[in-house]
Design a protein around this motif. Structure first.
Motif, PDB file in Angstrom:
ATOM      1  N   VAL A 101      48.122  24.427  41.459  1.00  0.00           N
ATOM      2  CA  VAL A 101      47.523  23.533  40.468  1.00  0.00           C
ATOM      3  C   VAL A 101      48.538  23.371  39.343  1.00  0.00           C
ATOM      4  O   VAL A 101      48.904  24.340  38.685  1.00  0.00           O
ATOM      5  CB  VAL A 101      46.205  24.119  39.914  1.00  0.00           C
ATOM      6  N   LEU A 102      48.999  22.153  39.123  1.00  0.00           N
ATOM      7  CA  LEU A 102      50.118  21.927  38.211  1.00  0.00           C
ATOM      8  C   LEU A 102      49.707  21.332  36.869  1.00  0.00           C
ATOM      9  O   LEU A 102      50.524  21.277  35.952  1.00  0.00           O
ATOM     10  CB  LEU A 102      51.156  21.021  38.887  1.00  0.00           C
ATOM     11  N   GLU A 103      48.467  20.892  36.744  1.00  0.00           N
ATOM     12  CA  GLU A 103      48.068  20.267  35.480  1.00  0.00           C
ATOM     13  C   GLU A 103      47.404  21.282  34.553  1.00  0.00           C
ATOM     14  O   GLU A 103      46.853  22.273  34.997  1.00  0.00           O
ATOM     15  CB  GLU A 103      47.107  19.099  35.729  1.00  0.00           C
ATOM     16  N   GLY A 104      47.489  20.994  33.240  1.00  0.00           N
ATOM     17  CA  GLY A 104      46.820  21.815  32.243  1.00  0.00           C
ATOM     18  C   GLY A 104      47.756  22.777  31.535  1.00  0.00           C
ATOM     19  O   GLY A 104      48.759  23.232  32.101  1.00  0.00           O
ATOM     20  N   SER A 105      47.409  23.082  30.285  1.00  0.00           N
ATOM     21  CA  SER A 105      48.166  24.074  29.517  1.00  0.00           C
ATOM     22  C   SER A 105      47.854  25.466  30.037  1.00  0.00           C
ATOM     23  O   SER A 105      46.930  25.656  30.845  1.00  0.00           O
ATOM     24  CB  SER A 105      47.782  23.977  28.034  1.00  0.00           C
ATOM     25  N   LEU A 106      48.591  26.451  29.556  1.00  0.00           N
ATOM     26  CA  LEU A 106      48.336  27.826  29.973  1.00  0.00           C
ATOM     27  C   LEU A 106      46.918  28.255  29.591  1.00  0.00           C
ATOM     28  O   LEU A 106      46.221  28.897  30.379  1.00  0.00           O
ATOM     29  CB  LEU A 106      49.362  28.771  29.335  1.00  0.00           C
ATOM     30  N   GLU A 107      46.483  27.869  28.404  1.00  0.00           N
ATOM     31  CA  GLU A 107      45.132  28.232  27.967  1.00  0.00           C
ATOM     32  C   GLU A 107      44.086  27.587  28.871  1.00  0.00           C
ATOM     33  O   GLU A 107      43.088  28.232  29.244  1.00  0.00           O
ATOM     34  CB  GLU A 107      44.920  27.797  26.520  1.00  0.00           C
ATOM     35  N   GLU A 108      44.282  26.336  29.239  1.00  0.00           N
ATOM     36  CA  GLU A 108      43.334  25.659  30.132  1.00  0.00           C
ATOM     37  C   GLU A 108      43.326  26.298  31.511  1.00  0.00           C
ATOM     38  O   GLU A 108      42.257  26.450  32.134  1.00  0.00           O
ATOM     39  CB  GLU A 108      43.702  24.175  30.237  1.00  0.00           C
ATOM     40  N   ARG A 109      44.501  26.677  31.986  1.00  0.00           N
ATOM     41  CA  ARG A 109      44.595  27.334  33.295  1.00  0.00           C
ATOM     42  C   ARG A 109      43.839  28.661  33.274  1.00  0.00           C
ATOM     43  O   ARG A 109      43.108  28.994  34.215  1.00  0.00           O
ATOM     44  CB  ARG A 109      46.055  27.592  33.671  1.00  0.00           C
ATOM     45  N   GLU A 110      44.020  29.420  32.201  1.00  0.00           N
ATOM     46  CA  GLU A 110      43.395  30.734  32.146  1.00  0.00           C
ATOM     47  C   GLU A 110      41.886  30.633  31.970  1.00  0.00           C
ATOM     48  O   GLU A 110      41.154  31.531  32.396  1.00  0.00           O
ATOM     49  CB  GLU A 110      44.034  31.577  31.050  1.00  0.00           C
ATOM     50  N   THR A 111      41.415  29.560  31.386  1.00  0.00           N
ATOM     51  CA  THR A 111      39.965  29.331  31.322  1.00  0.00           C
ATOM     52  C   THR A 111      39.421  29.165  32.737  1.00  0.00           C
ATOM     53  O   THR A 111      38.378  29.741  33.091  1.00  0.00           O
ATOM     54  CB  THR A 111      39.649  28.078  30.482  1.00  0.00           C
ATOM     55  N   ARG A 112      40.129  28.378  33.561  1.00  0.00           N
ATOM     56  CA  ARG A 112      39.720  28.214  34.961  1.00  0.00           C
ATOM     57  C   ARG A 112      39.822  29.533  35.712  1.00  0.00           C
ATOM     58  O   ARG A 112      38.945  29.875  36.526  1.00  0.00           O
ATOM     59  CB  ARG A 112      40.598  27.166  35.658  1.00  0.00           C
ATOM     60  N   ILE A 113      40.885  30.284  35.455  1.00  0.00           N
ATOM     61  CA  ILE A 113      41.111  31.545  36.158  1.00  0.00           C
ATOM     62  C   ILE A 113      40.025  32.559  35.813  1.00  0.00           C
ATOM     63  O   ILE A 113      39.550  33.300  36.691  1.00  0.00           O
ATOM     64  CB  ILE A 113      42.518  32.098  35.829  1.00  0.00           C
ATOM     65  N   ASP A 114      39.595  32.592  34.560  1.00  0.00           N
ATOM     66  CA  ASP A 114      38.496  33.484  34.174  1.00  0.00           C
ATOM     67  C   ASP A 114      37.222  33.133  34.938  1.00  0.00           C
ATOM     68  O   ASP A 114      36.444  34.023  35.331  1.00  0.00           O
ATOM     69  CB  ASP A 114      38.241  33.399  32.671  1.00  0.00           C
ATOM     70  N   GLU A 115      37.001  31.843  35.166  1.00  0.00           N
ATOM     71  CA  GLU A 115      35.834  31.406  35.936  1.00  0.00           C
ATOM     72  C   GLU A 115      35.971  31.837  37.403  1.00  0.00           C
ATOM     73  O   GLU A 115      34.989  32.239  38.037  1.00  0.00           O
ATOM     74  CB  GLU A 115      35.683  29.888  35.842  1.00  0.00           C
ATOM     75  N   VAL A 116      37.185  31.748  37.931  1.00  0.00           N
ATOM     76  CA  VAL A 116      37.448  32.181  39.308  1.00  0.00           C
ATOM     77  C   VAL A 116      37.166  33.672  39.448  1.00  0.00           C
ATOM     78  O   VAL A 116      36.499  34.118  40.397  1.00  0.00           O
ATOM     79  CB  VAL A 116      38.916  31.875  39.703  1.00  0.00           C
ATOM     80  N   ILE A 117      37.668  34.474  38.510  1.00  0.00           N
ATOM     81  CA  ILE A 117      37.474  35.925  38.564  1.00  0.00           C
ATOM     82  C   ILE A 117      35.990  36.269  38.473  1.00  0.00           C
ATOM     83  O   ILE A 117      35.486  37.126  39.208  1.00  0.00           O
ATOM     84  CB  ILE A 117      38.275  36.617  37.444  1.00  0.00           C
ATOM     85  N   ALA A 118      35.278  35.600  37.573  1.00  0.00           N
ATOM     86  CA  ALA A 118      33.833  35.842  37.426  1.00  0.00           C
ATOM     87  C   ALA A 118      33.099  35.534  38.732  1.00  0.00           C
ATOM     88  O   ALA A 118      32.178  36.274  39.136  1.00  0.00           O
ATOM     89  CB  ALA A 118      33.275  34.988  36.292  1.00  0.00           C
ATOM     90  N   LYS A 119      33.508  34.471  39.406  1.00  0.00           N
ATOM     91  CA  LYS A 119      32.882  34.088  40.678  1.00  0.00           C
ATOM     92  C   LYS A 119      33.084  35.169  41.737  1.00  0.00           C
ATOM     93  O   LYS A 119      32.130  35.574  42.426  1.00  0.00           O
ATOM     94  CB  LYS A 119      33.484  32.759  41.168  1.00  0.00           C
ATOM     95  N   TYR A 120      34.301  35.675  41.843  1.00  0.00           N
ATOM     96  CA  TYR A 120      34.584  36.680  42.861  1.00  0.00           C
ATOM     97  C   TYR A 120      33.952  38.024  42.532  1.00  0.00           C
ATOM     98  O   TYR A 120      33.576  38.778  43.434  1.00  0.00           O
ATOM     99  CB  TYR A 120      36.094  36.823  43.062  1.00  0.00           C
ATOM    100  N   LYS A 121      33.806  38.346  41.250  1.00  0.00           N
ATOM    101  CA  LYS A 121      33.133  39.592  40.877  1.00  0.00           C
ATOM    102  C   LYS A 121      31.673  39.561  41.330  1.00  0.00           C
ATOM    103  O   LYS A 121      31.149  40.549  41.854  1.00  0.00           O
ATOM    104  CB  LYS A 121      33.220  39.818  39.365  1.00  0.00           C
ATOM    105  N   LYS A 122      31.030  38.425  41.138  1.00  0.00           N
ATOM    106  CA  LYS A 122      29.630  38.285  41.567  1.00  0.00           C
ATOM    107  C   LYS A 122      29.524  38.370  43.090  1.00  0.00           C
ATOM    108  O   LYS A 122      28.612  39.001  43.623  1.00  0.00           O
ATOM    109  CB  LYS A 122      29.066  36.958  41.074  1.00  0.00           C
ATOM    110  N   THR A 123      30.463  37.725  43.780  1.00  0.00           N
ATOM    111  CA  THR A 123      30.459  37.764  45.247  1.00  0.00           C
ATOM    112  C   THR A 123      30.637  39.189  45.751  1.00  0.00           C
ATOM    113  O   THR A 123      29.923  39.639  46.656  1.00  0.00           O
ATOM    114  CB  THR A 123      31.590  36.877  45.801  1.00  0.00           C
ATOM    115  N   ALA A 124      31.592  39.917  45.159  1.00  0.00           N
ATOM    116  CA  ALA A 124      31.861  41.293  45.588  1.00  0.00           C
ATOM    117  C   ALA A 124      30.677  42.200  45.296  1.00  0.00           C
ATOM    118  O   ALA A 124      30.339  43.080  46.105  1.00  0.00           O
ATOM    119  CB  ALA A 124      33.112  41.816  44.882  1.00  0.00           C
ATOM    120  N   ALA A 125      30.038  42.013  44.144  1.00  0.00           N
ATOM    121  CA  ALA A 125      28.881  42.837  43.794  1.00  0.00           C
ATOM    122  C   ALA A 125      27.741  42.611  44.783  1.00  0.00           C
ATOM    123  O   ALA A 125      27.091  43.567  45.238  1.00  0.00           O
ATOM    124  CB  ALA A 125      28.424  42.515  42.378  1.00  0.00           C
TER     125      ALA A 125
END
Length: 249
Positions: free
Chosen positions: A73-97
């Motif tokens: 994914v090449l678009e977005g600032s670092l802050e915008e990317r990390e906002t998406r990444i935090d959402e990704v991590i939250a999703k996988y934590k729920k799946t693993a739990a």
């Protein structure tokens, strides 16, 4: 006002100090206890973990199971990317739990099934995080980096320090690696799986207890994914900030 880059630089500095911290007396004692626990773990558990880890590493290096799904994914600032990444991590934590609760409720047989399932969740998390940071996981070298991130998250004490030192100077580390086929032959499977197994042994042993295991499985899996997500973020921050500093020179 503090910029976002300055903020993550501070967070990264704190994380680096944690990675390089010398093992405490408590840590050394825990290692001895872990050795005793390992003797109590049934051989079947050791076999499942060892086979699962070997299959995971091979699948990661070969890449066909993962790379078809992920593109950088090449678009977005670092802050915008990390906002998406935090959402990704939250999703996988729920799946693993949820997965840990389900397998933990079933006792030994389903508890053993949790090992390969959890590994798959972890690796998908790493691939998705890498892609959101803009790295191309179709590149074999990027998949090697993911394996190092995995090791860093689930290794202890001196081993963790060694892996961190490799990740910190990743470009130099890459120069020391053989080609893909040779790397597969040289992977120290025993050490790799022992480090992982030792890290997760106690909570996973408790997860094998029917009923009680559901609570342990959900909590442990959530924590493991949280740890892995945080480790991945800091590793990629380290690479990106290093590249940025080189560009300024």
């Amino acid at each position: 006002m503090t910029t976002y880059e300055e903020q993550i630089q501070e967070e990264l500095s704190r994380w680096k100090r944690k990675m390089l911290k010398r093992p405490s007396m408590t840590g050394r004692y825990a290692k001895k206890v872990q050795g005793k626990l390992n003797e109590l773990v049934p051989n079947k558990v050791h076999e499942v973990v060892s086979t699962s880890v070997r299959n995971m590493v091979q699948a990661t290096i070969i890449g066909s199971d993962f790379t078809a799904k992920y593109r950088p994914v090449l678009e977005g600032s670092l802050e915008e990317r990390e906002t998406r990444i935090d959402e990704v991590i939250a999703k996988y934590k729920k799946t693993a739990a949820a997965e840990g609760a389900g397998t933990g409720a079933g006792g030994i047989l389903l508890g053993l099934a949790d090992f390969p399932l959890l590994l798959g969740i972890k690796m998908n998390l790493l691939f998705e995080v890498a892609s959101n940071y803009g790295f191309d996981v179709r590149d074999y070298r990027e998949r090697l980096f993911l394996l190092h991130v995995f090791q860093l998250a689930f290794s202890k004490d001196e081993k963790r320090r060694l892996v961190f030192e490799r990740v910190e100077v990743w470009e130099e580390t890459l120069d020391q690696f053989p080609n893909r086929k040779e790397y597969l032959k040289e992977v120290d499977w025993k050490t790799f799986q022992l480090e992982y197994r030792d890290y997760i042994d106690l909570p996973k042993m408790l997860q094998l207890i029917p009923g009680f295991g559901a609570i342990v499985g959900a909590t442990a899996n959530y924590r493991f994914l949280d740890l892995l997500g945080e480790t991945a973020k800091q590793c990629y921050r380290m690479r990106l900030l290093h590249e940025h500093s080189l560009q300024k020179q």
